[in-house]
Design a protein around this motif. Sequence first.
Motif, PDB file in Angstrom:
ATOM      1  N   ILE B  44      83.914  81.084  -1.627  1.00  0.00           N
ATOM      2  CA  ILE B  44      84.415  79.940  -2.406  1.00  0.00           C
ATOM      3  C   ILE B  44      83.314  78.889  -2.555  1.00  0.00           C
ATOM      4  O   ILE B  44      83.058  78.382  -3.655  1.00  0.00           O
ATOM      5  CB  ILE B  44      85.658  79.323  -1.736  1.00  0.00           C
ATOM      6  N   LEU B  45      82.655  78.584  -1.449  1.00  0.00           N
ATOM      7  CA  LEU B  45      81.604  77.558  -1.496  1.00  0.00           C
ATOM      8  C   LEU B  45      80.481  77.965  -2.452  1.00  0.00           C
ATOM      9  O   LEU B  45      80.017  77.153  -3.265  1.00  0.00           O
ATOM     10  CB  LEU B  45      81.015  77.324  -0.097  1.00  0.00           C
ATOM     11  N   HIS B  46      80.068  79.218  -2.332  1.00  0.00           N
ATOM     12  CA  HIS B  46      78.992  79.674  -3.222  1.00  0.00           C
ATOM     13  C   HIS B  46      79.439  79.695  -4.679  1.00  0.00           C
ATOM     14  O   HIS B  46      78.662  79.390  -5.574  1.00  0.00           O
ATOM     15  CB  HIS B  46      78.468  81.050  -2.776  1.00  0.00           C
ATOM     16  N   ASN B  47      80.699  80.028  -4.914  1.00  0.00           N
ATOM     17  CA  ASN B  47      81.212  80.004  -6.293  1.00  0.00           C
ATOM     18  C   ASN B  47      81.171  78.577  -6.859  1.00  0.00           C
ATOM     19  O   ASN B  47      80.795  78.374  -8.014  1.00  0.00           O
ATOM     20  CB  ASN B  47      82.643  80.547  -6.341  1.00  0.00           C
ATOM     21  N   ILE B  48      81.572  77.593  -6.051  1.00  0.00           N
ATOM     22  CA  ILE B  48      81.535  76.202  -6.527  1.00  0.00           C
ATOM     23  C   ILE B  48      80.114  75.845  -6.964  1.00  0.00           C
ATOM     24  O   ILE B  48      79.894  75.304  -8.058  1.00  0.00           O
ATOM     25  CB  ILE B  48      82.022  75.229  -5.419  1.00  0.00           C
ATOM     26  N   ALA B  49      79.165  76.168  -6.123  1.00  0.00           N
ATOM     27  CA  ALA B  49      77.759  75.837  -6.421  1.00  0.00           C
ATOM     28  C   ALA B  49      77.271  76.595  -7.655  1.00  0.00           C
ATOM     29  O   ALA B  49      76.619  76.031  -8.548  1.00  0.00           O
ATOM     30  CB  ALA B  49      76.885  76.157  -5.215  1.00  0.00           C
ATOM     31  N   ARG B  50      77.625  77.873  -7.695  1.00  0.00           N
ATOM     32  CA  ARG B  50      77.166  78.721  -8.804  1.00  0.00           C
ATOM     33  C   ARG B  50      77.725  78.235 -10.143  1.00  0.00           C
ATOM     34  O   ARG B  50      76.997  78.089 -11.132  1.00  0.00           O
ATOM     35  CB  ARG B  50      77.626  80.169  -8.536  1.00  0.00           C
ATOM     36  N   SER B  80      85.123  60.363   3.065  1.00  0.00           N
ATOM     37  CA  SER B  80      83.788  59.753   3.093  1.00  0.00           C
ATOM     38  C   SER B  80      82.740  60.766   3.546  1.00  0.00           C
ATOM     39  O   SER B  80      81.585  60.703   3.127  1.00  0.00           O
ATOM     40  CB  SER B  80      83.780  58.512   3.990  1.00  0.00           C
ATOM     41  N   LYS B  81      83.146  61.729   4.386  1.00  0.00           N
ATOM     42  CA  LYS B  81      82.195  62.761   4.828  1.00  0.00           C
ATOM     43  C   LYS B  81      82.201  63.981   3.909  1.00  0.00           C
ATOM     44  O   LYS B  81      81.382  64.886   4.087  1.00  0.00           O
ATOM     45  CB  LYS B  81      82.543  63.210   6.251  1.00  0.00           C
ATOM     46  N   GLY B  82      83.158  64.042   3.003  1.00  0.00           N
ATOM     47  CA  GLY B  82      83.257  65.206   2.130  1.00  0.00           C
ATOM     48  C   GLY B  82      83.601  66.465   2.913  1.00  0.00           C
ATOM     49  O   GLY B  82      83.195  67.573   2.568  1.00  0.00           O
ATOM     50  N   TYR B  83      84.380  66.269   3.961  1.00  0.00           N
ATOM     51  CA  TYR B  83      84.710  67.323   4.910  1.00  0.00           C
ATOM     52  C   TYR B  83      86.134  67.807   4.684  1.00  0.00           C
ATOM     53  O   TYR B  83      87.052  66.997   4.567  1.00  0.00           O
ATOM     54  CB  TYR B  83      84.546  66.732   6.314  1.00  0.00           C
ATOM     55  N   GLY B  99      78.111  68.684   2.674  1.00  0.00           N
ATOM     56  CA  GLY B  99      76.809  69.082   3.251  1.00  0.00           C
ATOM     57  C   GLY B  99      76.302  70.369   2.618  1.00  0.00           C
ATOM     58  O   GLY B  99      75.122  70.474   2.240  1.00  0.00           O
ATOM     59  N   PHE B 100      77.196  71.348   2.467  1.00  0.00           N
ATOM     60  CA  PHE B 100      76.812  72.632   1.874  1.00  0.00           C
ATOM     61  C   PHE B 100      76.287  72.435   0.461  1.00  0.00           C
ATOM     62  O   PHE B 100      75.212  72.939   0.094  1.00  0.00           O
ATOM     63  CB  PHE B 100      78.014  73.592   1.864  1.00  0.00           C
ATOM     64  N   LEU B 101      77.039  71.657  -0.335  1.00  0.00           N
ATOM     65  CA  LEU B 101      76.650  71.498  -1.742  1.00  0.00           C
ATOM     66  C   LEU B 101      75.384  70.647  -1.888  1.00  0.00           C
ATOM     67  O   LEU B 101      74.583  70.877  -2.788  1.00  0.00           O
ATOM     68  CB  LEU B 101      77.802  70.899  -2.550  1.00  0.00           C
ATOM     69  N   GLU B 102      75.197  69.703  -1.006  1.00  0.00           N
ATOM     70  CA  GLU B 102      73.959  68.908  -1.043  1.00  0.00           C
ATOM     71  C   GLU B 102      72.745  69.818  -0.829  1.00  0.00           C
ATOM     72  O   GLU B 102      71.752  69.736  -1.553  1.00  0.00           O
ATOM     73  CB  GLU B 102      73.992  67.815   0.046  1.00  0.00           C
ATOM     74  N   GLU B 104      72.671  73.084  -1.207  1.00  0.00           N
ATOM     75  CA  GLU B 104      72.625  74.139  -2.216  1.00  0.00           C
ATOM     76  C   GLU B 104      72.173  73.615  -3.586  1.00  0.00           C
ATOM     77  O   GLU B 104      71.450  74.300  -4.312  1.00  0.00           O
ATOM     78  CB  GLU B 104      74.031  74.759  -2.343  1.00  0.00           C
ATOM     79  N   LEU B 105      72.598  72.393  -3.936  1.00  0.00           N
ATOM     80  CA  LEU B 105      72.355  71.881  -5.294  1.00  0.00           C
ATOM     81  C   LEU B 105      71.320  70.758  -5.349  1.00  0.00           C
ATOM     82  O   LEU B 105      70.800  70.455  -6.417  1.00  0.00           O
ATOM     83  CB  LEU B 105      73.682  71.386  -5.910  1.00  0.00           C
ATOM     84  N   GLY B 106      71.050  70.140  -4.209  1.00  0.00           N
ATOM     85  CA  GLY B 106      70.041  69.068  -4.182  1.00  0.00           C
ATOM     86  C   GLY B 106      70.414  67.859  -5.021  1.00  0.00           C
ATOM     87  O   GLY B 106      69.560  67.191  -5.600  1.00  0.00           O
ATOM     88  N   LYS B 107      71.715  67.604  -5.115  1.00  0.00           N
ATOM     89  CA  LYS B 107      72.202  66.456  -5.904  1.00  0.00           C
ATOM     90  C   LYS B 107      73.136  65.607  -5.054  1.00  0.00           C
ATOM     91  O   LYS B 107      73.605  66.052  -3.998  1.00  0.00           O
ATOM     92  CB  LYS B 107      72.993  66.961  -7.131  1.00  0.00           C
TER      93      LYS B 107
END
Lengths: 316, 316
Positions: B44-50, B80-83, B99-102, B104-107
């Motif tokens: 799921i996490l990788h799909n969001i990023a992709r 606030s933590k995006g958790y 944290g994962f998306l930061e 993975e995506l650098g944004k």
Amino acid sequence: MSEKIYVGVDVGGTTIKVGLCDAEGQLLHTYEGATETDKGTDAILHNIARYARNIVEQSNYGWEQVDGVGVGIAGFLDISKGYVKYSANLYIENTDLKGFLERELGKTIKVNNDANVAALGEAWAGAGRGVAHCVCYTLGTGVGGGIIIDGKIVEGFNSMAGELGHIAIVPDLEAIQCGCGKMGCLETVSSATGIIRMAKDAVARGDRTTLAQVENIMAKDVVDAAKAGDEVAARIVSRAAYYLGKSMAMLSIVLNPQYFIIGGGVSKAGDFLFNQIREVFEKYTQDQAKEGVKIVPATLGNDAGVVGAAGLILRG
Amino acid sequence: MSEKIYVGVDVGGTTIKVGLCDAEGQLLHTYEGATETDKGTDAILHNIARYARNIVEQSNYGWEQVDGVGVGIAGFLDISKGYVKYSANLYIENTDLKGFLERELGKTIKVNNDANVAALGEAWAGAGRGVAHCVCYTLGTGVGGGIIIDGKIVEGFNSMAGELGHIAIVPDLEAIQCGCGKMGCLETVSSATGIIRMAKDAVARGDRTTLAQVENIMAKDVVDAAKAGDEVAARIVSRAAYYLGKSMAMLSIVLNPQYFIIGGGVSKAGDFLFNQIREVFEKYTQDQAKEGVKIVPATLGNDAGVVGAAGLILRG
């Protein structure tokens, strides 16, 4: 002596109280003068300005250190404009309070209603110091309220946010009309006035209660009788606590504050009242919303008004 | 092409919807992909990023123009933590989504719950465009909510603010238990589920209603029957409207928003429902609080989620 200071003015029907605070909300100096409501709007406005100057003159601080003057006043306002639409206990209407004080004092001026200002005082420098989200109740003649989110007062579109005493929380079948004209407002049961009314009703109904011997029943008499084991009085205090607790449960799922702060005369009933409120709150609030949430007594007493008014400059 | 763009991701149990918005909340481009809940949290996490990368690749914009990626997700969060503490429909728990998306995506990444995000979408670029204070209801299976003050989502201490469906508004005597475990929540009467339950109860009780002929009653059937003059169905819709209106009256004295925005399937009942809500709101709301206040339908439909998620970057 370059430290900045903040003047807070609490305009009451009889007395104008003024406080001088530092940037942390510490009360450095206080001053009081007559409101002189009988002399009309102009006199009141000039008194506010005069007393604001006086407190600084009497202190060790200079006028140039004053970063702004905040004013708390009872009535219907346009908060963002600092405009008093109507204040019943000052006989003021349609008055540009902010504009007058800006011209008169040459400082940043912020105006807000007395209940919001007291809430900000407690949130900024009282029971809620360091807490970002607080909801404050003042249990007096009515039930006053103020909401602080991210350290700031929630004002609302018509400057009517935070009027917690007028949440219509008593179900229709048991509701009576509030002074505001609506049915079932929180303050019909949880204010001193509400408690006294319920006690008088019980006596008039012939309920078996020691309150029947009290000539002029005050809210404190009802609380004292309840503490002494009078069942009728206990039921009245429980009802006041019940609707307070329910309103907090509701606000927890609406705003989810960290602290509920309760001040005003009725709050002096202490844990006898607070524990009943907490019990209702526990029962009606979702687990995720109540974790770490506290219901605490106000700590600034009558100073909350001047401290909060001063706080308007930094947090308004 | 130096214009900044904002990616909004709406993570559902089956589909992940993605939208590309400009700084005004205009939806420039959309994209959809499978959530693949069955493949577990990592997938799921990788799909969001992709999918966030894909939408930009398929557009006329460059990745360097992306100012941030916002994500809306159903579940209990630490906003606030995006958790993600727990998401029932995605089978995700204790996951550092931000944290994962930061990494993975650098944004810049912002995460919020789906109801808050839909509310922000409507407030930012839908029915509430240009309005600072909005309260939004989504009347679907449950009653979702979101509160926007000064253009921003109110999150609360435990990220539980804006859960309007769980306001305990039905009096004890008439209350039934909500899915959340508490009694008398708004969504027990004003959601599609609540309307269907009341209809089935009426049929089971033997009330004279055309709904007795309907095999699998949906909320729309109840609304249609009410519009056609079925008294039992009309009473059910009125009850749903009554508690919505009462909750708005209450919120008017708590937050005093300018707009109440109502979306979700049940809101398609249109003025038949809205006018009943407005009538109750009128009756229970103080004059000073309701001046200029409107109860309006949502306008973004299913796009509210992706638009609001994109809006998190500027307004979260």
